[in-house]
Write a protein that holds these residues in place. Structure first.
Motif, short mmCIF file in Angstrom:
data_model
loop_
_atom_site.label_atom_id
_atom_site.label_comp_id
_atom_site.label_asym_id
_atom_site.label_seq_id
_atom_site.Cartn_x
_atom_site.Cartn_y
_atom_site.Cartn_z
N THR A 79 0.84 -1.19 0.00
CA THR A 79 0.00 0.00 0.00
C THR A 79 0.87 1.24 0.00
OG1 THR A 79 -0.16 -0.09 2.41
CG2 THR A 79 -1.94 -1.09 1.17
N VAL A 80 0.29 2.31 -0.47
CA VAL A 80 1.02 3.58 -0.57
C VAL A 80 1.55 3.97 0.80
CG1 VAL A 80 0.78 6.03 -1.07
CG2 VAL A 80 -0.31 4.35 -2.54
N ASN A 81 2.77 4.37 0.82
CA ASN A 81 3.42 4.88 2.03
C ASN A 81 3.59 3.83 3.13
OD1 ASN A 81 3.51 7.48 0.90
ND2 ASN A 81 1.43 7.91 1.61
N SER A 82 3.49 2.56 2.76
CA SER A 82 3.73 1.50 3.74
C SER A 82 4.67 0.47 3.16
CB SER A 82 2.42 0.82 4.14
OG SER A 82 1.58 1.71 4.82
N ALA A 83 5.36 -0.22 4.04
CA ALA A 83 6.23 -1.30 3.58
C ALA A 83 5.38 -2.46 3.07
CB ALA A 83 7.11 -1.76 4.73
N ILE A 84 5.94 -3.23 2.16
CA ILE A 84 5.23 -4.40 1.63
C ILE A 84 5.13 -5.44 2.73
CG2 ILE A 84 5.29 -6.23 -0.09
CD1 ILE A 84 6.86 -4.24 -1.89
N LYS A 85 3.90 -5.92 2.96
CA LYS A 85 3.68 -6.87 4.05
C LYS A 85 3.42 -8.25 3.48
CE LYS A 85 1.11 -7.39 8.37
NZ LYS A 85 0.80 -8.81 8.18
N TYR A 86 4.26 -9.19 3.85
CA TYR A 86 4.13 -10.56 3.38
C TYR A 86 3.32 -11.39 4.38
CZ TYR A 86 7.50 -9.70 -0.32
OH TYR A 86 8.11 -9.22 -1.45
N GLU A 87 2.54 -12.30 3.82
CA GLU A 87 1.76 -13.21 4.66
C GLU A 87 2.64 -14.37 5.13
OE1 GLU A 87 -1.80 -12.97 5.51
OE2 GLU A 87 -1.03 -10.96 5.08
N GLN A 88 2.11 -15.05 6.13
CA GLN A 88 2.82 -16.22 6.64
C GLN A 88 3.03 -17.21 5.51
OE1 GLN A 88 0.72 -18.10 9.85
NE2 GLN A 88 2.57 -18.96 10.74
N ASN A 89 4.15 -17.84 5.46
CA ASN A 89 4.54 -18.83 4.45
C ASN A 89 5.06 -18.20 3.16
OD1 ASN A 89 3.69 -20.93 6.19
ND2 ASN A 89 1.63 -20.84 5.35
N PHE A 90 5.07 -16.88 3.10
CA PHE A 90 5.62 -16.20 1.93
C PHE A 90 6.64 -15.17 2.42
CE2 PHE A 90 2.84 -17.96 -1.21
CZ PHE A 90 1.65 -18.21 -0.54
N THR A 91 7.79 -15.13 1.73
CA THR A 91 8.85 -14.22 2.16
C THR A 91 9.34 -13.36 1.01
OG1 THR A 91 10.63 -15.77 1.64
CG2 THR A 91 9.65 -15.92 3.85
N GLN A 92 9.92 -12.25 1.38
CA GLN A 92 10.52 -11.36 0.39
C GLN A 92 11.68 -12.05 -0.32
OE1 GLN A 92 12.11 -7.76 2.04
NE2 GLN A 92 12.39 -6.78 0.06
N GLU A 93 12.35 -12.94 0.39
CA GLU A 93 13.49 -13.64 -0.20
C GLU A 93 13.06 -14.56 -1.33
OE1 GLU A 93 14.45 -11.74 3.27
OE2 GLU A 93 12.98 -13.38 3.14
N LYS A 94 11.86 -15.05 -1.26
CA LYS A 94 11.34 -15.97 -2.27
C LYS A 94 10.49 -15.25 -3.33
CE LYS A 94 9.71 -19.96 -3.95
NZ LYS A 94 10.54 -20.92 -4.70
N PHE A 95 9.74 -14.24 -2.88
CA PHE A 95 8.82 -13.52 -3.77
C PHE A 95 9.08 -12.01 -3.69
CE2 PHE A 95 6.14 -17.12 -4.79
CZ PHE A 95 6.20 -17.92 -3.66
N PRO A 96 10.23 -11.54 -4.14
CA PRO A 96 10.48 -10.11 -4.06
C PRO A 96 9.50 -9.32 -4.94
CG PRO A 96 12.16 -11.21 -5.37
CD PRO A 96 11.35 -12.29 -4.74
N ILE A 97 8.97 -8.26 -4.38
CA ILE A 97 7.98 -7.43 -5.05
C ILE A 97 8.51 -6.02 -5.18
CG2 ILE A 97 5.70 -6.35 -4.79
CD1 ILE A 97 4.80 -8.95 -3.39
N SER A 98 8.24 -5.44 -6.34
CA SER A 98 8.55 -4.03 -6.56
C SER A 98 7.26 -3.29 -6.84
CB SER A 98 9.50 -3.90 -7.76
OG SER A 98 9.66 -2.54 -8.12
N HIS A 99 7.10 -2.13 -6.24
CA HIS A 99 5.90 -1.31 -6.44
C HIS A 99 6.35 0.14 -6.52
CE1 HIS A 99 1.55 -0.32 -4.89
NE2 HIS A 99 1.76 0.05 -6.15
N PRO A 100 6.99 0.50 -7.65
CA PRO A 100 7.64 1.81 -7.75
C PRO A 100 6.70 2.99 -7.91
CG PRO A 100 7.80 0.64 -9.82
CD PRO A 100 7.20 -0.32 -8.84
N ASN A 101 5.50 2.76 -8.41
CA ASN A 101 4.55 3.86 -8.58
C ASN A 101 3.12 3.33 -8.50
OD1 ASN A 101 3.71 2.99 -11.30
ND2 ASN A 101 5.81 3.56 -11.87
#
Lengths: 111, 113
Positions: free
Chosen positions: B51-73
């Motif tokens: 969401t805008v102005n917030s860090a990307i929040k991953y659900e349990q069983n999913f990690t940034q290391e496995k599913f990196p997400i970019s949301h530049p705009n």
């Protein structure tokens, strides 16, 4: 823990009948309930939605009935058509953007 | 009108390799983007919410290391599935929204050999 439950898992009706799809939820904080329609090979499309301050929402042949006290809602599809055959997902969320989906009801409308 | 475009529609990758998928909001500015995976049994799993102005929040069983997400705009997001294996198969859906009911793209169907 399944926060949004749907029943039945599968439903078959004849063309022209009213299909009734049921949904219940656990979290009292949910205040918005969208229903999505998904055809095979496609993404889910928003069909109709209701806020928890309402007890009924109509859009053409589609009507949501909502019972906040019992934490239940249902989607009624009047005059069902073969083209309505799809999987229907009940979803719920709060203002926090996070949408929780049920497991869906697979609707078959027979001509 | 508003719609969400996902690319590619289908992709096949070898086990252990990675693939990137994209999500474009057209006709509106998405203040939130959620990535889901839909299993062959049609069950939705929320992977992460941005969401805008917030860090990307991953659900349990999913990690940034496995599913990196970019949301530049407010119009674009991408997600990579790193080191994909059989259990990563499914339809990856992007839900973009400005309020309560996100609009979904057609999804990216990932097959892993």
């Amino acid at each position: 823990q399944q926060q949004v439950r749907q029943s039945p898992q599968s439903l078959t009706v004849w063309e022209g009948e009213t299909a009734i799809l049921n949904c219940s939820y656990e979290n009292s904080a949910f205040d918005y309930f969208p229903w999505y329609q998904q055809f095979p090979g496609e993404g889910p499309a928003l069909l109709i939605s209701i806020l928890s301050v309402s007890d009924k929402k109509e859009d053409g042949r589609f009507t949501i009935f909502f019972n906040k006290r019992e934490k239940k809602l249902s989607l009624h599809i009047a005059d069902s058509q073969p083209g309505d055959s799809a999987t229907y997902f009940c979803a719920a969320n709060t203002n926090a953007y996070k949408v929780i989906f049920g497991k869906g009801t697979h609707l078959h409308v027979l001509p | 009108g508003a719609l969400v475009y996902q690319y590619p529609r289908r992709t096949i990758c070898k086990s252990g390799t990675s693939m990137r998928m994209e999500c474009q909001a057209v006709g509106f500015q998405a203040t939130s983007v959620a990535w889901y995976r839909q299993s062959p049994q049609k069950t939705f799993e929320l992977i992460a919410l941005s969401t805008v102005n917030s860090a990307i929040k991953y659900e349990q069983n999913f990690t940034q290391e496995k599913f990196p997400i970019s949301h530049p705009n407010l119009s674009f997001s991408s997600m990579t599935v790193l080191n994909a294996y059989l259990e990563d198969r499914g339809l990856y859906l992007c839900g973009a929204g400005t309020g309560q009911a996100p609009l979904f793209g057609e999804g990216t169907r990932l097959s892993v050999l």
